[in-house]
Design an enzyme around this catalytic site. Structure first.
Site, PDB file in Angstrom:
ATOM      1  N   HIS A   1      41.835  50.146  40.324  1.00 23.42           N
ATOM      2  CA  HIS A   1      40.835  50.551  39.323  1.00 23.42           C
ATOM      3  C   HIS A   1      41.221  50.015  37.949  1.00 23.42           C
ATOM      4  CE1 HIS A   1      40.497  53.942  42.350  1.00 23.42           C
ATOM      5  NE2 HIS A   1      39.253  53.496  42.297  1.00 23.42           N
TER       6      HIS A   1
ATOM      7  N   ILE B   1      43.700  44.301  44.877  1.00 26.90           N
ATOM      8  CA  ILE B   1      45.068  44.485  44.370  1.00 26.90           C
ATOM      9  C   ILE B   1      45.905  45.097  45.503  1.00 26.90           C
ATOM     10  CG2 ILE B   1      46.512  45.559  42.579  1.00 26.90           C
ATOM     11  CD1 ILE B   1      44.523  43.556  41.429  1.00 26.90           C
TER      12      ILE B   1
END
Ligand code: PAF
Length: 274
Positions: free
Chosen positions: A34, A173
């Site tokens: 995020h 990620i």
């Protein structure tokens, strides 16, 4: 950072800002994935708005709505530290009323893979994303490539409903061992975490085979299934083009390899874009 907890407070903060606005919708339990979306939004825009809302309509019966990680204070700190301008944390009654109009996922692209395993999930996801986009009215909205099918369906909804926003796709990620970051990773115990690495390993082995010249989709899927031996359940291993259409042969610059598995009771997904 301005924290807003209902539509009125949000509208007051959002006001008539004429600057460019980057929007990152989330369900909280924020992690580095995020934060990377927030950073990208900051690079591209004057103002960054983040929403945290655990959207009940995208959870199916028996899924983890009740136990989904809730970390309000930690999330607020993360947003503050990341330099978010406005945080929107509405309640269910702010976002939903009774007898609502429904958004339905497209009958083809919305009911394969995730849409087949979790029938109805994308209807609820698209409904809340539509509401949030209308409310926030951002210049650009940021979504991770980890939820590849979600990203593709949001792009389609924006196109089909003429919503004035640019959807920005951001890279997956991973932790230093390769596990794609997800709020649900906290459900994994240490040994399950090791098993979970089989998902990213299977994708890496697939890519290696492609660079060695293997382009047959069925053969690559077989290789991946072998690597995944030991996960609790394979839900799917699939290879599609960027429009989520089935393909027989890998197309360089137009292929997504996807995997969904249970490790213990935790459902994990991962993918790689070729
Ligand atoms: O990816 C998510 O976290 C959710 O599906 C989203 C886009 C915030 C909608 O609830």
């Amino acid at each position: 950072m301005i924290i807003t907890r209902n539509i009125e407070e949000f509208n007051q903060a959002r006001g008539n800002l004429s600057n460019s606005i980057g929007f990152v919708p989330t369900m909280g339990a924020l992690h580095e994935g995020h934060i990377s979306l927030i950073k990208q939004a900051q690079e591209d825009n004057d103002i960054v708005i983040v929403s945290i809302f655990i959207n009940p309509t995208q959870f199916l019966e028996g899924e983890d709505l009740e136990t989904y990680p809730r970390r309000e204070q930690g999330d607020i700190e993360i947003c503050k530290r990341a330099g978010v301008d406005i945080l929107f944390m509405p309640n269910i009654s702010d976002m939903y009323s009774s007898d609502e109009l429904k958004i339905l996922a497209p009958l083809k692209a919305g009911y394969i893979l995730e849409g087949e395993s979790r029938a109805g999930h994308f209807d609820g996801m698209l409904q809340i994303v539509m509401k949030l986009l209308n409310l926030v009215n951002p210049t650009k909205a940021y979504f991770g490539k980890k939820d590849a099918q979600q990203l593709s369906l949001i792009k389609k909804m924006v196109k089909d409903y003429f919503i004035r926003v640019e959807i920005v796709a951001c890279n997956i990620i991973r932790d230093n061992q390769g596990l794609a970051l997800s709020s649900r990773n906290i459900y994994l115990n240490p040994s399950q975490k090791i098993t979970a690495l089989k998902l990213s390993n299977s994708l890496n082995v697939a890519v290696k085979s492609i660079w060695q010249g293997e382009l047959e989709v069925d053969k690559i899927k077989d290789i991946m299934v072998n690597v995944l031996d030991g996960v609790t359940k394979i839900e799917y291993v699939e290879i599609v083009d960027y429009e989520f259409r089935a393909i027989d042969k890998i197309k360089i610059n137009n292929t997504i390899i996807l995997v969904a598995c249970f490790v213990g009771d935790t459902r994990l997904i991962d993918n790689i874009w070729i």
